[in-house]
Design a protein around this motif. Sequence first.
Motif, PDB file in Angstrom:
ATOM      1  N   VAL A 132     -13.635  45.626   2.401  1.00  0.00           N
ATOM      2  CA  VAL A 132     -15.085  45.788   2.483  1.00  0.00           C
ATOM      3  C   VAL A 132     -15.416  47.200   2.946  1.00  0.00           C
ATOM      4  O   VAL A 132     -14.898  47.666   3.970  1.00  0.00           O
ATOM      5  CB  VAL A 132     -15.710  44.766   3.451  1.00  0.00           C
ATOM      6  CG1 VAL A 132     -17.213  44.995   3.582  1.00  0.00           C
ATOM      7  CG2 VAL A 132     -15.428  43.343   2.987  1.00  0.00           C
ATOM      8  N   HIS A 133     -16.287  47.866   2.183  1.00  0.00           N
ATOM      9  CA  HIS A 133     -16.833  49.153   2.608  1.00  0.00           C
ATOM     10  C   HIS A 133     -18.314  48.943   2.871  1.00  0.00           C
ATOM     11  O   HIS A 133     -19.080  48.627   1.966  1.00  0.00           O
ATOM     12  CB  HIS A 133     -16.641  50.231   1.533  1.00  0.00           C
ATOM     13  CG  HIS A 133     -17.018  51.601   2.017  1.00  0.00           C
ATOM     14  ND1 HIS A 133     -16.086  52.573   2.276  1.00  0.00           N
ATOM     15  CD2 HIS A 133     -18.223  52.146   2.327  1.00  0.00           C
ATOM     16  CE1 HIS A 133     -16.696  53.664   2.710  1.00  0.00           C
ATOM     17  NE2 HIS A 133     -18.010  53.423   2.761  1.00  0.00           N
ATOM     18  N   ALA A 134     -18.721  49.074   4.129  1.00  0.00           N
ATOM     19  CA  ALA A 134     -20.108  48.818   4.518  1.00  0.00           C
ATOM     20  C   ALA A 134     -20.829  50.127   4.789  1.00  0.00           C
ATOM     21  O   ALA A 134     -20.294  51.021   5.450  1.00  0.00           O
ATOM     22  CB  ALA A 134     -20.148  47.928   5.761  1.00  0.00           C
ATOM     23  N   SER A 135     -22.049  50.237   4.265  1.00  0.00           N
ATOM     24  CA  SER A 135     -22.869  51.431   4.472  1.00  0.00           C
ATOM     25  C   SER A 135     -24.076  51.077   5.330  1.00  0.00           C
ATOM     26  O   SER A 135     -24.807  50.127   5.029  1.00  0.00           O
ATOM     27  CB  SER A 135     -23.352  51.989   3.129  1.00  0.00           C
ATOM     28  OG  SER A 135     -24.336  52.998   3.343  1.00  0.00           O
ATOM     29  N   ILE A 136     -24.296  51.838   6.394  1.00  0.00           N
ATOM     30  CA  ILE A 136     -25.428  51.591   7.285  1.00  0.00           C
ATOM     31  C   ILE A 136     -26.596  52.525   6.986  1.00  0.00           C
ATOM     32  O   ILE A 136     -27.520  52.652   7.788  1.00  0.00           O
ATOM     33  CB  ILE A 136     -25.015  51.743   8.759  1.00  0.00           C
ATOM     34  CG1 ILE A 136     -24.594  53.190   9.051  1.00  0.00           C
ATOM     35  CG2 ILE A 136     -23.902  50.770   9.114  1.00  0.00           C
ATOM     36  CD1 ILE A 136     -24.413  53.472  10.531  1.00  0.00           C
ATOM     37  N   ARG A 140     -34.097  49.221   7.943  1.00  0.00           N
ATOM     38  CA  ARG A 140     -34.556  49.603   9.274  1.00  0.00           C
ATOM     39  C   ARG A 140     -33.362  49.914  10.160  1.00  0.00           C
ATOM     40  O   ARG A 140     -32.255  49.442   9.917  1.00  0.00           O
ATOM     41  CB  ARG A 140     -35.399  48.485   9.878  1.00  0.00           C
ATOM     42  CG  ARG A 140     -36.732  48.274   9.144  1.00  0.00           C
ATOM     43  CD  ARG A 140     -37.711  47.536  10.009  1.00  0.00           C
ATOM     44  NE  ARG A 140     -38.991  47.330   9.359  1.00  0.00           N
ATOM     45  CZ  ARG A 140     -39.996  48.189   9.392  1.00  0.00           C
ATOM     46  NH1 ARG A 140     -39.847  49.342  10.041  1.00  0.00           N
ATOM     47  NH2 ARG A 140     -41.139  47.913   8.793  1.00  0.00           N
ATOM     48  N   LYS A 141     -33.587  50.695  11.205  1.00  0.00           N
ATOM     49  CA  LYS A 141     -32.486  51.137  12.063  1.00  0.00           C
ATOM     50  C   LYS A 141     -31.724  49.960  12.653  1.00  0.00           C
ATOM     51  O   LYS A 141     -30.495  50.021  12.806  1.00  0.00           O
ATOM     52  CB  LYS A 141     -33.022  52.035  13.174  1.00  0.00           C
ATOM     53  CG  LYS A 141     -33.521  53.382  12.670  1.00  0.00           C
ATOM     54  CD  LYS A 141     -34.035  54.240  13.811  1.00  0.00           C
ATOM     55  CE  LYS A 141     -34.530  55.585  13.283  1.00  0.00           C
ATOM     56  NZ  LYS A 141     -35.069  56.435  14.377  1.00  0.00           N
ATOM     57  N   LEU A 147     -25.291  45.737  11.124  1.00  0.00           N
ATOM     58  CA  LEU A 147     -24.178  45.815  10.176  1.00  0.00           C
ATOM     59  C   LEU A 147     -22.970  46.484  10.821  1.00  0.00           C
ATOM     60  O   LEU A 147     -21.830  46.012  10.690  1.00  0.00           O
ATOM     61  CB  LEU A 147     -24.599  46.574   8.915  1.00  0.00           C
ATOM     62  CG  LEU A 147     -23.528  46.757   7.847  1.00  0.00           C
ATOM     63  CD1 LEU A 147     -22.934  45.416   7.422  1.00  0.00           C
ATOM     64  CD2 LEU A 147     -24.089  47.493   6.640  1.00  0.00           C
ATOM     65  N   GLY A 148     -23.209  47.575  11.534  1.00  0.00           N
ATOM     66  CA  GLY A 148     -22.100  48.253  12.194  1.00  0.00           C
ATOM     67  C   GLY A 148     -21.433  47.389  13.249  1.00  0.00           C
ATOM     68  O   GLY A 148     -20.207  47.354  13.356  1.00  0.00           O
ATOM     69  N   LEU A 161     -16.514  51.703   7.331  1.00  0.00           N
ATOM     70  CA  LEU A 161     -17.936  51.808   7.641  1.00  0.00           C
ATOM     71  C   LEU A 161     -18.349  53.255   7.421  1.00  0.00           C
ATOM     72  O   LEU A 161     -17.622  54.177   7.804  1.00  0.00           O
ATOM     73  CB  LEU A 161     -18.169  51.400   9.106  1.00  0.00           C
ATOM     74  CG  LEU A 161     -19.609  51.293   9.603  1.00  0.00           C
ATOM     75  CD1 LEU A 161     -20.335  50.160   8.905  1.00  0.00           C
ATOM     76  CD2 LEU A 161     -19.609  51.062  11.123  1.00  0.00           C
ATOM     77  N   SER A 162     -19.509  53.463   6.805  1.00  0.00           N
ATOM     78  CA  SER A 162     -19.908  54.839   6.509  1.00  0.00           C
ATOM     79  C   SER A 162     -21.424  54.983   6.480  1.00  0.00           C
ATOM     80  O   SER A 162     -22.178  53.996   6.501  1.00  0.00           O
ATOM     81  CB  SER A 162     -19.329  55.289   5.168  1.00  0.00           C
ATOM     82  OG  SER A 162     -20.033  54.677   4.086  1.00  0.00           O
ATOM     83  N   HIS A 163     -21.845  56.238   6.412  1.00  0.00           N
ATOM     84  CA  HIS A 163     -23.251  56.604   6.233  1.00  0.00           C
ATOM     85  C   HIS A 163     -23.278  57.704   5.180  1.00  0.00           C
ATOM     86  O   HIS A 163     -22.547  58.683   5.287  1.00  0.00           O
ATOM     87  CB  HIS A 163     -23.836  57.099   7.556  1.00  0.00           C
ATOM     88  CG  HIS A 163     -25.317  57.299   7.536  1.00  0.00           C
ATOM     89  ND1 HIS A 163     -25.946  58.232   6.739  1.00  0.00           N
ATOM     90  CD2 HIS A 163     -26.310  56.672   8.214  1.00  0.00           C
ATOM     91  CE1 HIS A 163     -27.247  58.176   6.933  1.00  0.00           C
ATOM     92  NE2 HIS A 163     -27.496  57.236   7.836  1.00  0.00           N
ATOM     93  N   VAL A 164     -24.106  57.539   4.163  1.00  0.00           N
ATOM     94  CA  VAL A 164     -24.185  58.548   3.115  1.00  0.00           C
ATOM     95  C   VAL A 164     -25.164  59.636   3.550  1.00  0.00           C
ATOM     96  O   VAL A 164     -26.239  59.355   4.101  1.00  0.00           O
ATOM     97  CB  VAL A 164     -24.597  57.931   1.763  1.00  0.00           C
ATOM     98  CG1 VAL A 164     -26.032  57.417   1.775  1.00  0.00           C
ATOM     99  CG2 VAL A 164     -24.386  58.937   0.623  1.00  0.00           C
TER     100      VAL A 164
END
Length: 376
Positions: A132-136, A140-141, A147-148, A161-164
């Motif tokens: 699973v690759h989850a993007s936060i 909303r914040k 999710l994180g 876990l990532s942020h684009v």
Amino acid sequence: MQPRDPSSYPRRILLCVSGMTPQIVTETLYALAVRNGSAFVPTELHLVTTTEGAERAHLSLLDPEQGHFFGLCADYGLDAGAIRFDDSTIHVIPGADSRPLDDIRTETDNVAAADAITAMVRDLTSDPQAAVHASIAGGRKTMGFFLGYAMSLFGRPQDRLSHVLVSAPFESHPQFYFPPRKPRRLELPKENRYVHTADAEVTLADIPFVRLRDSLDPTLLRGTASYSDTVKRAQASLEPAELVLDLETKRVLAGGAALELPPTEFALLALLARRAQDSRPGLSRQQAGDADATEFLAIYRDLPRAIIGTEEKIRDGGLNSLDLEQWVSRLNAKLDQVLGPGRAQPYRINTVGPLARSCYALLLKPEQIRFGAVED
């Protein structure tokens, strides 16, 4: 053993949260599958959102002719048919009344979002064949936070876990979804100028996170506990180890979890607990002596539902090494089953010392052990 590369898993999942900006889906997909050299091409894409967010995602991403998801795949040679992304993988958060949420405005809505995201992460990470690759990045914040945190609770070595990150002014431009292969101009009406997509930079910031999965109560991994209950029970697992033994009921409290043991296993644990309290050596694996058998029987004979014949057998033949080995194995297996391997570790009976003089012992400190009532 090193964890497998996430891209080598047969089921590769991109999980996003989103509100009014469905662009984060294609931006993240672009960063993962195109900019990073096809490092992680998802086989399915899941989006957790509100009713309005779902409508925007459907219209802007999944329109058969103008959907930007299909545009990205066509531009960069990704097989859209090999990535499961449709209305069934756009998950609208149910409110407290089970009706889909239009937005997250109240504390009750926030709780519903937390529970929905927790349930989604728990479900997706239950498949050992999935990464699973989850993007936060979207929503909303609080959605990104939930999710994180859910990934920290349930994530495994192969999960990420990532942020684009999108360079200005493209990050907020309603017409920018990814850098198209054939660059084009985008208007900035408020600034009375144009920008060129060739100048857009889309990068993925990997977010390291602490994985607590092995410390969780196993029931949390397969149950339906709410976000708040999951956090509460996870916190309990991180408290200092404490072992409580109730001689009246034959119940044990380990790591906040109550369990019942057969009389032989309970008596063995109680014997080793008393020795650990008194800083005495454990129990010899090879040949327990008469004093050991006497100490064991002093505990065993007072237990409710003691097994008929066991006391006579021990009194006549002592503590047999094979019996001890079986009792230790069953006790440790019970602890692993109830607590999970990581959380059970402080309470397990260990083999210590050189092989010829090895013994069974608890490694807890005296102050971590007490005898008393264990409530339901």
